[in-house]
Design a protein around this motif. Structure first.
Motif, PDB file in Angstrom:
ATOM      1  N   LYS A 112       1.072  -1.124   0.144  1.00 22.60           N
ATOM      2  CA  LYS A 112       0.039  -0.268   0.187  1.00 22.60           C
ATOM      3  C   LYS A 112       1.081   0.930  -0.165  1.00 22.60           C
ATOM      4  O   LYS A 112       0.520   1.790  -0.484  1.00 22.60           O
ATOM      5  CB  LYS A 112      -0.926  -0.421   1.013  1.00 22.60           C
ATOM      6  N   LYS A 113       2.420   1.144   0.597  1.00 23.97           N
ATOM      7  CA  LYS A 113       3.040   2.189   0.997  1.00 23.97           C
ATOM      8  C   LYS A 113       3.432   2.611  -0.423  1.00 23.97           C
ATOM      9  O   LYS A 113       3.527   3.482  -0.218  1.00 23.97           O
ATOM     10  CB  LYS A 113       4.513   2.332   1.203  1.00 23.97           C
ATOM     11  N   ILE A 114       3.757   1.832  -1.185  1.00 25.18           N
ATOM     12  CA  ILE A 114       4.686   1.612  -2.121  1.00 25.18           C
ATOM     13  C   ILE A 114       3.685   2.429  -3.829  1.00 25.18           C
ATOM     14  O   ILE A 114       3.482   3.153  -4.578  1.00 25.18           O
ATOM     15  CB  ILE A 114       5.173   0.131  -2.746  1.00 25.18           C
ATOM     16  N   ASP A 115       2.364   1.798  -3.515  1.00 23.23           N
ATOM     17  CA  ASP A 115       0.940   2.070  -3.975  1.00 23.23           C
ATOM     18  C   ASP A 115       1.132   3.284  -4.012  1.00 23.23           C
ATOM     19  O   ASP A 115       1.359   4.785  -5.415  1.00 23.23           O
ATOM     20  CB  ASP A 115       0.254   1.070  -4.372  1.00 23.23           C
ATOM     21  N   GLU A 116       0.814   3.279  -2.791  1.00 25.79           N
ATOM     22  CA  GLU A 116       1.044   5.577  -2.875  1.00 25.79           C
ATOM     23  C   GLU A 116       1.269   6.072  -3.482  1.00 25.79           C
ATOM     24  O   GLU A 116       1.899   7.551  -3.912  1.00 25.79           O
ATOM     25  CB  GLU A 116       0.669   5.282  -1.307  1.00 25.79           C
ATOM     26  N   LEU A 117       3.059   6.233  -2.898  1.00 25.64           N
ATOM     27  CA  LEU A 117       5.062   6.522  -3.020  1.00 25.64           C
ATOM     28  C   LEU A 117       4.262   6.076  -4.763  1.00 25.64           C
ATOM     29  O   LEU A 117       4.279   7.459  -5.816  1.00 25.64           O
ATOM     30  CB  LEU A 117       5.785   5.838  -3.607  1.00 25.64           C
ATOM     31  N   LEU A 118       4.146   5.276  -5.969  1.00 22.83           N
ATOM     32  CA  LEU A 118       3.966   5.568  -7.423  1.00 22.83           C
ATOM     33  C   LEU A 118       2.638   6.162  -7.581  1.00 22.83           C
ATOM     34  O   LEU A 118       2.457   7.117  -9.007  1.00 22.83           O
ATOM     35  CB  LEU A 118       3.596   4.476  -7.793  1.00 22.83           C
ATOM     36  N   ARG A 119       1.628   6.470  -6.585  1.00 18.25           N
ATOM     37  CA  ARG A 119       0.157   7.614  -7.391  1.00 18.25           C
ATOM     38  C   ARG A 119       0.795   9.117  -7.154  1.00 18.25           C
ATOM     39  O   ARG A 119       0.018  10.243  -7.540  1.00 18.25           O
ATOM     40  CB  ARG A 119      -0.837   7.224  -6.838  1.00 18.25           C
ATOM     41  N   SER A 120       1.786   9.330  -5.927  1.00 21.74           N
ATOM     42  CA  SER A 120       1.694  10.584  -5.877  1.00 21.74           C
ATOM     43  C   SER A 120       2.397  11.846  -6.878  1.00 21.74           C
ATOM     44  O   SER A 120       2.413  10.954  -7.161  1.00 21.74           O
ATOM     45  CB  SER A 120       3.555  11.170  -4.351  1.00 21.74           C
ATOM     46  N   PRO A 121       2.164  12.642  -6.270  1.00 22.86           N
ATOM     47  CA  PRO A 121       1.757  13.787  -7.844  1.00 22.86           C
ATOM     48  C   PRO A 121       3.391  14.041  -8.055  1.00 22.86           C
ATOM     49  O   PRO A 121       4.223  13.942  -9.339  1.00 22.86           O
ATOM     50  CB  PRO A 121       1.560  15.187  -6.961  1.00 22.86           C
ATOM     51  N   GLU A 122       4.440  14.432  -7.452  1.00 23.08           N
ATOM     52  CA  GLU A 122       5.916  13.973  -7.639  1.00 23.08           C
ATOM     53  C   GLU A 122       6.739  13.451  -8.162  1.00 23.08           C
ATOM     54  O   GLU A 122       7.391  12.803  -9.294  1.00 23.08           O
ATOM     55  CB  GLU A 122       6.919  14.243  -5.838  1.00 23.08           C
ATOM     56  N   VAL A 123       5.829  11.844  -7.959  1.00 23.73           N
ATOM     57  CA  VAL A 123       6.358  10.393  -9.379  1.00 23.73           C
ATOM     58  C   VAL A 123       5.800  10.514 -10.889  1.00 23.73           C
ATOM     59  O   VAL A 123       6.713  10.127 -11.356  1.00 23.73           O
ATOM     60  CB  VAL A 123       5.956   9.095  -8.371  1.00 23.73           C
ATOM     61  N   SER A 124       4.221  11.384 -10.161  1.00 20.78           N
ATOM     62  CA  SER A 124       3.957  11.807 -11.646  1.00 20.78           C
ATOM     63  C   SER A 124       3.937  12.470 -12.931  1.00 20.78           C
ATOM     64  O   SER A 124       4.356  12.313 -13.658  1.00 20.78           O
ATOM     65  CB  SER A 124       2.134  11.456 -11.826  1.00 20.78           C
TER      66      SER A 124
END
Length: 134
Positions: A112-124
């Motif tokens: 869940k933490k990894i998924d949230e990081l990947l969906r964060s605005p900075e990563v996108s």
């Protein structure tokens, strides 16, 4: 015969771990453990890791619908000897019946933490920048 140098589990450890996982799941599904906490909780056994000598089985479980997992884990560990005794019919081919230990499975939280990081605005934003270069 030389021993493997890696610390990865052997095929035998993986196979026995899967058999123990299935046996624990059957015991919990049949409701053989008489404990109010365990009976009122849906418990998912995601993995069982065996020690190299196959005498200790560490079961990673996730209590579903419960906010405090530690209460369910403590209840399972209190009844570990009873559960070990109920595993006998499914694991009669084993020389020794493994001691069962229950631990909380935190892998879903990590996913869940990894998924949230990947969906964060900075990563996108960074990923969108890579597409412009190509």
């Amino acid at each position: 015969m030389t021993r493997p140098t890696s610390s990865a589990p052997s095929q035998r450890m993986l196979r026995v771990g899967e058999q123990v996982r299935a046996a624990i799941t059957q015991v919990l599904q049949r409701g053989e453990v008489r404990d109010d906490i365990i009976e009122a909780t849906v418990i998912s056994v995601s993995e069982v890791r065996m020690s190299p000598d196959l005498k200790i089985a560490t079961a990673y479980v996730t209590p579903l619908g419960v906010s405090d997992h530690s209460i369910v884990i403590e209840a399972l560990n209190r009844h570990a000897k009873f559960i070990r005794g109920r595993l006998g019919p499914q694991l009669r081919q084993m020389k020794y019946m493994p001691e069962v230990r229950f631990r909380d499975d935190t892998s879903f939280d990590n996913y869940k933490k990894i998924d949230e990081l990947l969906r964060s605005p900075e990563v996108s934003r960074d990923l969108d920048g890579d597409n412009d270069d190509q």
